[in-house]
Design an enzyme around this catalytic site. Structure first.
Site, mmCIF file in Angstrom:
data_model
loop_
_atom_site.group_PDB
_atom_site.id
_atom_site.type_symbol
_atom_site.label_atom_id
_atom_site.label_comp_id
_atom_site.label_asym_id
_atom_site.label_seq_id
_atom_site.Cartn_x
_atom_site.Cartn_y
_atom_site.Cartn_z
ATOM 1 N N LYS A 17 0.843 -1.195 0.000
ATOM 2 C CA LYS A 17 0.000 0.000 0.000
ATOM 3 C C LYS A 17 0.878 1.245 0.000
ATOM 4 C CE LYS A 17 0.812 1.319 4.471
ATOM 5 N NZ LYS A 17 1.554 2.547 4.835
ATOM 6 N N VAL A 103 10.681 -4.802 3.451
ATOM 7 C CA VAL A 103 10.570 -5.061 4.881
ATOM 8 C C VAL A 103 10.844 -3.761 5.632
ATOM 9 C CG1 VAL A 103 11.517 -6.358 6.827
ATOM 10 C CG2 VAL A 103 11.260 -7.464 4.591
ATOM 11 N N ASP A 144 -2.966 -1.780 9.987
ATOM 12 C CA ASP A 144 -2.995 -1.806 8.527
ATOM 13 C C ASP A 144 -3.499 -3.127 7.962
ATOM 14 O OD1 ASP A 144 -1.952 0.739 8.507
ATOM 15 O OD2 ASP A 144 0.083 0.140 7.926
#
Length: 304
Positions: A17, A103, A144
């Site tokens: 996202k 990451v 999230d």
């Protein structure tokens, strides 16, 4: 998925996202912050494959895989445990993560893995969880994670977990520059609190200009409207990101911003050809570890 276990394994693809608006309110008594968080799912993906096993096990391959925890603290493992506990079974599954989302990059890679594992285990075990049940479990896992399940575009309120899906016209073209190291989301929020200690921080509200730009599919209007209240904190902790942002703007990006809590930086392009040019210039600039292009919105977690 309501039928009982008919799969040898299940693979779910989950997107990254970008936040086209991230407005952050003052710290709450529980340590979280109220947000007005406009998510856009973009076409960089992790794939989560679950297979029956004697005990819970997590493996990971791909860029930055060495940085991914493989114990029960991994969000994918936590998702499997949560669904198993809810349905009175053991989380006896091998979870393999093919990682392509950065990451600790501010693009919800860990959240994507949690949502993907939840959907995959639901299909593998035939638990038949409803969408609302899956979203509630996602919200318990992290702020999230619900958006990673639904994808597309959405406004997140509360700490980001309460979602209102948004209409979007057309496709937005993005370039993402990955930093050589990650940033801890809690550390960025702590820095936000430190920088704003003497400020009167207003309650966050969704930007009508952002919502209108998404609905109209106008990248120029979206470029003017995007915002990220965490960007100053991310830049304070990682000052080199300013060079990457400047390089992308110089390459012709309509706008440049830190993605979420960073340190990935995001550049909105006018079209696909412009995105290719911006990506090429950014690669040559030497200001980031790697550069990718992606489009959005795309669907959320999907069994493949």
């Amino acid at each position: 998925m309501t039928e009982s276990e008919t799969y040898v394994s299940v693979t779910v693809r989950v997107p990254a996202k970008v936040n086209v608006q991230l407005s952050v309110g003052p710290a709450r008594p529980d340590g979280y912050h109220d947000l007005a968080n406009v998510f856009l799912a973009v076409g960089l993906y992790d794939e989560i494959t679950v297979t029956p096993a004697d005990t819970l096990r997590v493996t990971c391959a791909g860029p930055d895989a060495a940085q991914v925890p493989l114990d029960r603290g991994n969000l994918a493992a936590r998702a499997a445990i949560a669904l198993a506990e809810r349905h009175g079974r053991e989380p006896a599954v091998h979870i393999h993560i093919d990682k392509d989302i950065p990451v600790a990059g501010g693009m919800a890679g860990g959240s994507a893995d949690g949502a993907g594992a939840l959907l995959a285990c639901d299909a593998l075990w035939g638990t038949g969880a409803s969408r609302d049940e899956l979203l509630a479990l996602c919200a318990d896992l992290g702020s999230d994670v619900p958006f990673s399940l639904i994808g597309g575009a959405a406004l997140g309120t509360g700490r980001g977990e309460k979602l209102t899906e948004l209409a979007v016209t057309g496709t937005f073209h993005w370039v993402f520059a990955m930093a050589p190291r990650g940033l801890s989301t809690p550390a960025v929020f702590r820095e936000f609190d430190r920088l704003g200690a003497d400020a009167d921080i207003p309650d966050p509200v969704a930007s009508q200009a952002v919502l209108d730009a998404l609905a109209s599919g106008d990248p120029g209007a979206l470029a003017v409207a995007v915002s990220n209240d965490l960007q100053p904190a991310a830049l304070s902790l990682f000052p080199e990101l300013a060079d990457t942002l400047a390089a992308g703007r110089a390459a012709g990006a309509l706008t440049a911003l830190v993605s979420g809590s960073g340190p990935t930086t995001a550049f909105l392009a006018g079209d696909a050809d412009s995105a290719t040019v911006i990506a090429s210039v950014l690669r040559a600039s030497g200001t980031s570890a790697s550069v990718r292009t992606a489009e959005g919105p795309v669907p959320g977690a999907t069994v493949v």
